[in-house]
Design an enzyme around this catalytic site. Structure first.
Site, PDB file in Angstrom:
ATOM      1  N   LYS A 194      -0.502  -2.456  -1.702  1.00 28.29           N
ATOM      2  CA  LYS A 194       0.019  -3.190  -2.853  1.00 28.29           C
ATOM      3  C   LYS A 194       0.914  -4.347  -2.426  1.00 28.29           C
ATOM      4  CE  LYS A 194      -0.624   0.569  -5.889  1.00 28.29           C
ATOM      5  NZ  LYS A 194      -0.122   1.898  -6.195  1.00 28.29           N
ATOM      6  N   ASN A 195       0.379  -5.187  -1.660  1.00 29.40           N
ATOM      7  CA  ASN A 195       1.146  -6.283  -1.106  1.00 29.40           C
ATOM      8  C   ASN A 195       0.323  -7.553  -1.288  1.00 29.40           C
ATOM      9  OD1 ASN A 195       0.961  -8.082   1.213  1.00 29.40           O
ATOM     10  ND2 ASN A 195       2.582  -6.924   2.169  1.00 29.40           N
TER      11      ASN A 195
END
Lengths: 329, 477
Positions: free
Chosen positions: A109-110
């Protein structure tokens, strides 16, 4: 470079780096939000700064960015420099995809990772489509609602292709979890944008049937309700007049439980000119078991009244909706 | 796949786990004596301040993953402190200004950390937003004049894509977040012009989904963070009426779940940070959309019998604690925080800016119950969401008694959640007020009135008073 941190030889003692003078970060004399960096982190970043300043686009710089990314995959400058190096070196981008996959496994989730992946896949072109769809599938099998993975997947479909099996992919995910709103959203994306399907108009009948079935199985599931409305986007008249829409509302109301979304949709229908039959009036009357007041002759008001009580978290909203009703629906 | 009980999906299972935790909190609350209730609803100001001040000075090694987000950490902490009505001493303020100046790029904009003369960290729109908001929050002449507006303008312009949208950094990702941070910064610094505005509204419009909310990019899922950003952008560029606001409102109003808190997307889990991203949407519509906003409040809610003062109503219902929070629910958890070596920090990078996490309510009808029973009693202007239920979630489920706020029970505190939970708390306390200058009535504030936070300008999410000072400063300079 895959070695455990414990065995890591300081860069200052590696001969291949002896020509580089590390450039420390200048935090100033008395910085705030001072991070107690790990020693390895500091050293890696000091060398990174030196190479970045010199714009050294070399194989060793490439491997240094890899270390820096492992320490902090959120450093967008490092990723950016890595792309510049990859271009200068004309590096093997398939290998790069493997690298990104390894990083993504623990940091799915970057923003940086996914942006980088998009860049690499874009360079590889249509050949990468299948691999990218597989990759996002893998990430989605760990978390079926990963926003970044879905964004990437949509980009792949639009930029590289691979639409053929996408509706089936959505169907499978929804079979696993009919509450997965991301999968519903993807379904909408495919139905409206796939070059192989007939668009919203061509797909509407079959999609409505599918959605109605999902609603009847779980009337408390908001996703298919919103999807159903979406199927008539830009064609409100069809939505108001399609008996399949009003009848699913009526069916759910007659079950007398989990009917908030049915009432809500019926209210919207009324606001857009839907003319309810006596059946609707009776169904709503039947929901008010303990209400001493007679059913409001204005059906919209009656619906708001019921919703105010059964959906008390949104009581204010329903009161407001009541005050905004068009005259005499 | 993967459902333990034969008929529960992942979404349902995760939601029921969260609901169990929240229900437990509310049950405990319902069963304790009034004095304890009062304590439980108290905002632990001193502990929050201690946690924040410590973070502003020194952060542990686990924060290495936020090394490219240091202006963000400044903003999360400084804004939290300002919301609490506190300030930092002059020495610390000077150090903060000096630090942020070192993050300012010689060619304009702010990067994720100090870079000085040679480019060592590229400027980035999100950290530019965070740095500018931090300096406005500090708010004196020295702080405000440290911002090089002319260069920021050039930086913003260089981030603009031909299609009208913005990129986060040079060749970086293009999305609604980038549009918001660019337009917010330009507006607050009084450098917004036609060239920056051109076509950005078209991009935002293309991101409003069939659900009613706004997505990060055209085609993706409606999401609280992006909906806030998109709406705020449209307000700033005067194009808000192009959005389908009725559907947007209907979408956001359903994001408030049985827990009282908000989820970020349909059928996801509750997360305290959406108290601001979603709760703030109501504030935006109320305050900045004149026609829509005027009619968005329940004015003297008509039907009222006014048997009780609003305060009594709220307090008594809360202490009745009749929370039968059952209801079928579902979910999808989201790692908003990671735990490393016993310290909990927000997960690297702007992933925290908009935690893609949130709640879900497979809305069974049996919702609510959190709020006052006899609806007709209400006789005050009230917002269109349940602000008391939201405050209750924040105070009981998102507060770490040791300081700091968090996503949900079982999660750890971090500065990101502290900032956005407090911002959401402020919004929910002040959203009852007629205008931004009047103090809320006691009934609008859950718990002791001393819980009241400073009001914010919801578009930029800075404390209102500081926003006004900045506005005045940049109008004349």
């Amino acid at each position: 470079m895959e070695s455990d941190e414990g065995e890591r030889l300081p860069m200052s003692r590696r001969p291949e780096w002896s020509d580089v003078t590390p450039l420390p970060q200048d935090d100033g004399p008395d910085p705030v939000v001072l991070i107690d960096y790990k020693q390895d982190f500091t050293e890696t970043m000091d060398y990174f700064r030196a190479l970045y300043r010199a714009q050294e686009r070399s194989p060793r710089a490439l491997s240094l960015t890899q270390e820096a990314i492992r320490f902090n995959p959120g450093n967008y400058t490092v990723w950016h420099f890595r792309r510049q190096i990859l271009e200068s070196l004309d590096a093997d981008l398939h290998e790069e995809l493997d690298f990104v996959e390894r990083i993504a496994k623990s940091n799915s989730k970057n923003y940086q990772i996914w942006h980088h992946r998009r860049w690499v896949a874009g360079k590889l072109g249509t050949d990468a489509a299948i691999k990218e769809l597989e990759f996002t599938k893998k990430i989605l099998s760990l978390d079926a609602k990963n926003y970044h993975a879905w964004s990437h997947r949509q980009w792949v479909l639009q930029a590289l292709g691979g639409w053929e099996d996408e509706l089936d992919f959505c169907r499978k995910l929804l079979e696993e979890d009919i509450f997965n709103n991301s999968a519903w959203n993807q379904r909408y994306f495919v139905v409206t944008r796939s070059p192989f399907l007939g668009g919203l108009k061509g797909m509407r009948d079959s999609e409505v049937s599918y959605t109605v079935e999902a609603i009847m199985a779980n009337p408390e599931n908001e996703s298919p309700w919103r999807y159903l409305r979406g199927l008539y986007k830009d064609d409100i008249q069809s939505w108001v007049n399609d008996p399949k829409v009003s009848s699913v509302c009526l069916k759910v109301l007659s079950i007398k439980s989990n009917f908030v979304f049915a009432l809500s949709m019926l209210l919207d229908l009324l606001c857009h000119g839907f003319r309810p039959s006596e059946e609707f009036r009776e169904a709503i009357g039947a929901l008010r078991t303990s209400d001493p007041e007679p059913l409001d002759s204005d059906l919209g008001k009656a619906i708001c009244h019921v919703l105010q009580h059964v959906d008390s978290m949104r009581a204010n909203y329903w009161m407001w909706r009541k005050s905004k009703l068009p005259v005499a629906v | 796949m993967a459902s333990t009980s034969s008929n529960e999906t992942v979404t349902q299972r995760e939601q029921s786990m969260v609901l169990e935790d929240v229900k437990l909190m509310y049950t405990i609350f319902a069963d304790v004596p009034p004095k304890t209730k009062h304590l439980m609803l108290e905002l632990h100001r001193d502990n929050h301040m201690e946690y924040l001040l410590r973070g502003l000075q020194q952060l542990g090694p686990s924060f290495c993953v936020l090394d490219a987000n240091r202006p963000w950490i400044c903003y999360w902490i400084l804004h939290s402190i300002a919301l609490l009505g506190e300030s930092i001493d002059a020495g610390l303020e000077d150090r903060t200004i000096d630090f942020l100046s070192r993050c300012q790029d010689p060619d304009g904009g702010y990067g994720g950390g100090p870079g000085q003369a040679m480019l060592q960290k590229m400027p980035h729109l999100a950290t530019t937003y965070a740095a500018v908001n931090s300096l406005i929050t500090l708010g004196d002449e020295k702080s405000l004049s440290s911002i090089d507006r002319g260069k920021i303008y050039r930086f913003l312009l260089s981030m603009k894509d031909p299609n009208g949208a913005f990129r986060m950094h040079d060749a970086g990702e293009m999305d609604v977040r980038a549009c918001y941070t660019a337009i917010s910064v330009a507006s607050v610094l009084n450098i917004l012009d036609d060239e920056l505005v051109c076509d950005v509204g078209n991009y935002i419009l293309s991101c409003q989904t069939y659900e009613g909310g706004i997505s990060g990019e055209p085609g993706t899922e409606a999401h609280g963070g992006y909906t806030f950003c998109g709406l705020a952008t449209m307000i700033l560029i005067n194009e808000v009426d192009r959005l389908d606001l009725a559907t947007l409102l209907d979408w956001v109003v359903f994001r408030q779940g049985v827990e009282g808190g908000f989820q970020g997307r349909t059928n996801k889990l509750v997360d305290g940070c959406y108290s601001f991203w979603q709760g703030g949407i109501f504030a935006l519509l109320q305050r900045f959309h004149t026609i829509f906003g005027e009619s968005m409040m329940l004015l003297d809610a008509g039907q009222a019998n006014c048997t009780d003062s609003p305060q009594t109503t709220v307090e008594s219902d809360i202490s009745d604690g009749e929370e039968s929070l059952d209801g079928t629910s579902s979910s999808g958890d989201e790692a908003c925080a990671i735990q490393q070596g016993g310290r909990i920090i927000s997960k690297g990078d702007e992933a925290c800016f908009f935690q893609p996490g949130a709640l879900m309510n497979t809305c069974s009808v049996n919702f609510g119950n959190v709020d006052r029973k006899p609806i007709e009693r209400r006789a005050e202007r009230e917002p269109l969401f349940n602000s008391i239920a939201l405050q209750r979630y924040l105070l009981l489920c998102s507060q770490d008694p040791g300081g700091g706020l968090k996503d949900k029970p079982r999660k750890g505190r971090d500065h990101y959640h502290t900032c956005y939970c407090l911002s959401g708390l402020s919004v929910s306390q002040h959203c009852w007020s007629k205008d931004e200058d009047s103090s809320p009535l006691p009934g609008a504030v859950l718990g002791p009135y001393s819980n009241l936070l400073e009001p914010i300008n919801p578009i930029h999410n800075v404390v209102l008073e500081r926003y006004r000072e900045a506005q005045e400063f940049f109008a004349r300079s």
